[in-house]
Design a protein around this motif. Structure first.
Motif, PDB file in Angstrom:
ATOM      1  N   LEU A 177      61.720  26.138  51.547  1.00  0.00           N
ATOM      2  CA  LEU A 177      62.340  27.464  51.497  1.00  0.00           C
ATOM      3  C   LEU A 177      63.519  27.528  50.530  1.00  0.00           C
ATOM      4  CD1 LEU A 177      62.292  28.169  55.340  1.00  0.00           C
ATOM      5  CD2 LEU A 177      61.085  29.533  53.612  1.00  0.00           C
ATOM      6  N   GLY A 178      64.057  26.384  50.171  1.00  0.00           N
ATOM      7  CA  GLY A 178      65.204  26.378  49.253  1.00  0.00           C
ATOM      8  C   GLY A 178      66.513  26.737  49.922  1.00  0.00           C
ATOM      9  N   GLN A 179      66.524  26.751  51.258  1.00  0.00           N
ATOM     10  CA  GLN A 179      67.735  26.999  52.036  1.00  0.00           C
ATOM     11  C   GLN A 179      67.715  26.068  53.247  1.00  0.00           C
ATOM     12  OE1 GLN A 179      70.385  28.850  51.563  1.00  0.00           O
ATOM     13  NE2 GLN A 179      69.753  30.146  49.844  1.00  0.00           N
ATOM     14  N   PRO A 180      68.887  25.639  53.735  1.00  0.00           N
ATOM     15  CA  PRO A 180      68.903  24.776  54.918  1.00  0.00           C
ATOM     16  C   PRO A 180      68.329  25.484  56.148  1.00  0.00           C
ATOM     17  CG  PRO A 180      71.042  24.800  53.821  1.00  0.00           C
ATOM     18  CD  PRO A 180      70.237  25.889  53.192  1.00  0.00           C
ATOM     19  N   ALA A 233      55.869  28.547  54.993  1.00  0.00           N
ATOM     20  CA  ALA A 233      56.760  27.398  54.782  1.00  0.00           C
ATOM     21  C   ALA A 233      56.597  26.368  55.896  1.00  0.00           C
ATOM     22  CB  ALA A 233      58.208  27.874  54.706  1.00  0.00           C
ATOM     23  N   PHE A 234      56.541  26.829  57.141  1.00  0.00           N
ATOM     24  CA  PHE A 234      56.418  25.883  58.253  1.00  0.00           C
ATOM     25  C   PHE A 234      55.022  25.269  58.323  1.00  0.00           C
ATOM     26  CE2 PHE A 234      60.451  27.655  59.635  1.00  0.00           C
ATOM     27  CZ  PHE A 234      61.076  26.530  60.149  1.00  0.00           C
ATOM     28  N   LYS A 235      54.018  25.996  57.886  1.00  0.00           N
ATOM     29  CA  LYS A 235      52.671  25.409  57.836  1.00  0.00           C
ATOM     30  C   LYS A 235      52.651  24.255  56.834  1.00  0.00           C
ATOM     31  CE  LYS A 235      47.744  26.464  57.447  1.00  0.00           C
ATOM     32  NZ  LYS A 235      47.359  25.433  56.485  1.00  0.00           N
ATOM     33  N   GLN A 236      53.262  24.479  55.681  1.00  0.00           N
ATOM     34  CA  GLN A 236      53.349  23.422  54.670  1.00  0.00           C
ATOM     35  C   GLN A 236      54.198  22.254  55.187  1.00  0.00           C
ATOM     36  OE1 GLN A 236      54.469  24.965  50.811  1.00  0.00           O
ATOM     37  NE2 GLN A 236      54.778  22.921  49.946  1.00  0.00           N
ATOM     38  N   ALA A 237      55.259  22.570  55.922  1.00  0.00           N
ATOM     39  CA  ALA A 237      56.127  21.528  56.486  1.00  0.00           C
ATOM     40  C   ALA A 237      55.377  20.680  57.509  1.00  0.00           C
ATOM     41  CB  ALA A 237      57.355  22.169  57.129  1.00  0.00           C
ATOM     42  N   MET A 238      54.473  21.316  58.278  1.00  0.00           N
ATOM     43  CA  MET A 238      53.666  20.607  59.282  1.00  0.00           C
ATOM     44  C   MET A 238      52.735  19.584  58.655  1.00  0.00           C
ATOM     45  SD  MET A 238      52.261  23.661  61.732  1.00  0.00           S
ATOM     46  CE  MET A 238      51.036  22.566  62.484  1.00  0.00           C
ATOM     47  N   GLU A 239      52.304  19.866  57.440  1.00  0.00           N
ATOM     48  CA  GLU A 239      51.279  19.049  56.789  1.00  0.00           C
ATOM     49  C   GLU A 239      51.841  17.802  56.133  1.00  0.00           C
ATOM     50  OE1 GLU A 239      49.706  22.059  54.260  1.00  0.00           O
ATOM     51  OE2 GLU A 239      48.513  23.005  55.854  1.00  0.00           O
ATOM     52  N   GLN A 240      53.158  17.649  56.123  1.00  0.00           N
ATOM     53  CA  GLN A 240      53.777  16.512  55.452  1.00  0.00           C
ATOM     54  C   GLN A 240      53.788  15.278  56.351  1.00  0.00           C
ATOM     55  OE1 GLN A 240      57.404  17.466  53.392  1.00  0.00           O
ATOM     56  NE2 GLN A 240      56.617  19.435  52.672  1.00  0.00           N
ATOM     57  N   ASP A 241      53.663  14.123  55.732  1.00  0.00           N
ATOM     58  CA  ASP A 241      53.528  12.866  56.475  1.00  0.00           C
ATOM     59  C   ASP A 241      54.744  12.567  57.347  1.00  0.00           C
ATOM     60  OD1 ASP A 241      51.022  12.420  55.473  1.00  0.00           O
ATOM     61  OD2 ASP A 241      51.685  11.081  53.863  1.00  0.00           O
ATOM     62  N   SER A 242      55.925  12.962  56.896  1.00  0.00           N
ATOM     63  CA  SER A 242      57.134  12.655  57.675  1.00  0.00           C
ATOM     64  C   SER A 242      57.089  13.322  59.042  1.00  0.00           C
ATOM     65  CB  SER A 242      58.383  13.108  56.908  1.00  0.00           C
ATOM     66  OG  SER A 242      58.306  14.500  56.614  1.00  0.00           O
TER      67      SER A 242
END
Length: 320
Positions: free
Chosen positions: A58-61, A267-276
């Motif tokens: 998102l480019g924001q905290p 944004a959260f869907k993309q965040a869910m897909e990350q290995d971390s």
């Protein structure tokens, strides 16, 4: 009349570009994500991982705020008093859908939240200290039957899924247990390790303690055994037709612009897909459990109806 309509149409046409501009510039400042359980527990750890990923996208905290208590329902209640602009969002645990049946509230859990995305669900089970004489579920049930109301167990709060599911188990088995509520998994684990309670019903926030040899798993509540605890039987294997995984996701205030909801969802869907994030979940035998905005809204409605039946079955509804 015509003049009034022309003024209204004019106002609407001026508002539309402003609305679109707001959505396109979102987010222009930090976003607050309110979660339902204390720092240090599995929800906090996994949601912070998700928030970190979303911040970069998102480019924001995305700043996590812990708001524990009231059976995990405080973040959803907080959404009722903030601006519907997407800058305050909240975790929505299953307990939110039980609220109107057990307490008086002036808002609707289905209609008064904009459901953004479901992200995961808990793996649950019942644990005892490693040195407990209750070495198996058979021992647990036999002791409870011989000592009605004396077998103490902790949960992550009154009316949470661990509490209600354990009470349903007890009802089906004809046993009476002593429930002790806590604000979250971290507090619950401290208490059972300190010898204050005999057992704990929890999400797999207990996993690190089991792996350290301090706790023993008596059962788990999924459709299948957990890979991390292959020796622990499911409730179904123990003759109880119960499966509980308690999906949860993220909601925004009612009336949040659809374009802002979509930006958050994507944004959260993309965040869910990350290995971390997947690694953080795996620590507690949790997995990504995606529902898009429309599917999550339908899940909210269906769950709201189903939870009413459970609350009434357990005799916990208002006035029962």
């Amino acid at each position: 009349m015509q003049r009034r309509q022309i003024i209204q149409w004019g106002a609407a046409s001026l508002a539309a570009p402003a609305f679109m501009a707001q959505a396109q510039s979102f987010p222009s400042k930090p976003i607050k994500l309110v979660i339902a359980f204390p720092a240090g527990g599995p929800t906090d750890i996994t949601m912070r991982s998700l928030a970190d990923n979303a911040s970069r996208i998102l480019g924001q905290p995305v700043i996590v705020e812990n708001k524990p208590g009231a059976g995990g329902t405080l973040p959803a209640q907080a959404l009722q008093t903030v601006a519907a602009d997407g800058y305050t969002i909240a975790q929505i645990p299953l307990g939110v859908f039980r609220l109107p049946y057990t307490t008086k509230i002036n808002w609707d859990p289905v209609k008064d939240i904009s459901y953004v995305i479901n992200v995961t669900g808990y793996a649950f089970g019942i644990v005892v200290p490693a040195d407990s004489p209750l070495k198996t579920w058979t021992h647990f049930v036999a002791w409870a039957k011989a000592n009605p109301g004396k077998l103490s167990y902790g949960s992550t709060g009154t009316m949470t899924s661990p509490h209600l599911t354990t009470e349903l188990i007890a009802q089906k088995l004809g046993i009476e247990l002593l429930h002790v509520p806590y604000k979250g998994s971290a507090d619950l684990m401290q208490s059972i390790l300190g010898g204050n309670i005999m057992a704990a019903a929890d999400s797999t926030g207990f996993a690190p303690q089991v792996e350290a040899g301090k706790l023993r798993v008596l059962n788990t509540w999924g459709a299948e055994r957990l890979a991390k605890f292959p020796d622990a039987p499911t409730l179904k294997e123990l003759g109880l037709d119960i499966v509980q995984n308690s999906p949860f996701g993220i909601g925004a205030p009612k009336g949040t612009p659809p374009a802002v909801v979509k930006r958050l969802h994507d944004a959260f869907k993309q965040a869910m897909e990350q290995d971390s994030y997947k690694t953080a979940l795996a620590r507690y035998d949790m997995v990504p459990m995606y529902m898009g905005t429309a599917a999550y809204q339908k899940f909210a409605q269906d769950t709201f109806t189903r939870e009413k039946a459970l609350i009434e079955k357990l005799g916990l509804a208002k006035g029962q």
